[in-house]
Scaffold this active site. Sequence first.
Site, PDB file in Angstrom:
ATOM      1  NE  ARG A  42      -2.427   1.077   3.611  1.00  0.00           N
ATOM      2  CZ  ARG A  42      -3.053   0.886   4.765  1.00  0.00           C
ATOM      3  NH1 ARG A  42      -4.246   0.375   4.803  1.00  0.00           N
ATOM      4  NH2 ARG A  42      -2.450   1.168   5.900  1.00  0.00           N
ATOM      5  CB  SER A 111     -11.721  -2.313   2.204  1.00  0.00           C
ATOM      6  OG  SER A 111     -10.335  -2.534   2.150  1.00  0.00           O
ATOM      7  CE  LYS A 140      -7.024   2.202   4.174  1.00  0.00           C
ATOM      8  NZ  LYS A 140      -8.494   2.294   4.084  1.00  0.00           N
TER       9      LYS A 140
END
Lengths: 214, 214
Positions: A42, A111, A140
């Site tokens: 990521r 997700s 996050k």
Amino acid sequence: MSRPRLDLGLYLVTDRPALLGRDLLDVVGQAVAGGAGLVQLREKTASTREFVELARAVAGILRPRGVPLLINDRVDVALAAGADGVHVGQDDMRPADVRAILGPDALIGLSVTGEAEARAARGEPVDYLGAGPVFATATKPDAGAAQGLAGLAAMIALAEVPVVAIGAITSANAASVLDQGAAGLAVVSAICSAPNPREAAARLRRIVDGVRPG
Amino acid sequence: MSRPRLDLGLYLVTDRPALLGRDLLDVVGQAVAGGAGLVQLREKTASTREFVELARAVAGILRPRGVPLLINDRVDVALAAGADGVHVGQDDMRPADVRAILGPDALIGLSVTGEAEARAARGEPVDYLGAGPVFATATKPDAGAAQGLAGLAAMIALAEVPVVAIGAITSANAASVLDQGAAGLAVVSAICSAPNPREAAARLRRIVDGVRPG
């Protein structure tokens, strides 16, 4: 791409800030040595060129070990780096579009946060869901409200594919997460920020292997 | 993708802030009606999902008019939207990687600033270069130092493919830019921020058609 073995038990999601300045490739190598069976790269600030180069470097570590590499969001980076698939969020490319581009053998994850997103994911051409955040996470900031163990169980109940739990999972709460029926644990800080990433991964792996049926 | 006709004479590059709040699709339609023969969709803040949806909407406007659509940077968005190709900068995916993913029929453009980048672009599998900024521009803060008309001429002299000039080009300086040997004009503000984008495009198109040999 040919469809790789999918081991969701311990799933490393990388995050550069969580590395606390350590080398990403080193931490990925340690995580896999400790038992991570899947890695998601990521990158939210890298240029496309940097992202491709990093993805190729990570793929070079994972391929000899038989561990699949997923790329967060970027199908183009996955194609350029020869990754095994892509993990998308609700603002990323739709799973059907990803599948149309990458084909039937790619691994695709999605997700979901909350029951509505878990329900909407039914029928999507994905291999697994990443459900969370189970607990409140600082990694996050846009991850949404913590769903708790009951929220996780509700998402799992709605899912047609295996569910990996994510969100501030540690060796202290891992067993309770798996007890909800999660197929595995996706972790960021628990490995990336650990004093010894290999040991941290091995500790989580032992919990996964001990609790999971079979 | 099948290789579309490449008309570099007047090339619209979109920029959302430059639209001054007007509708992107409307401005694109006006630009094409005025004579733009190529459109590059550039989005630096949209999510991937938004970018794909916008690209599909723009493609829906351009396809019936036979005007190719290029996507800035994002090969994945180009694939999902069925665009005709991609324009990449020096920090984006390498042209050879783009070509490997999109195939021989895709249109690929590359930005170059200065003689070193123009020289390095020789042999790259691109259809054109975007050379600039010719003049100082506020549209793209990271565009680098203005190269001037002499700098543009130097880049064109090094190029093996047609060169489109970019960077604060207006109807007032367009002829001088074309005089350096540019195959066309890439404009952002001159159309996006014009009181009448269609008239602005038509004015530029007349200059392009009058000055270009043949």
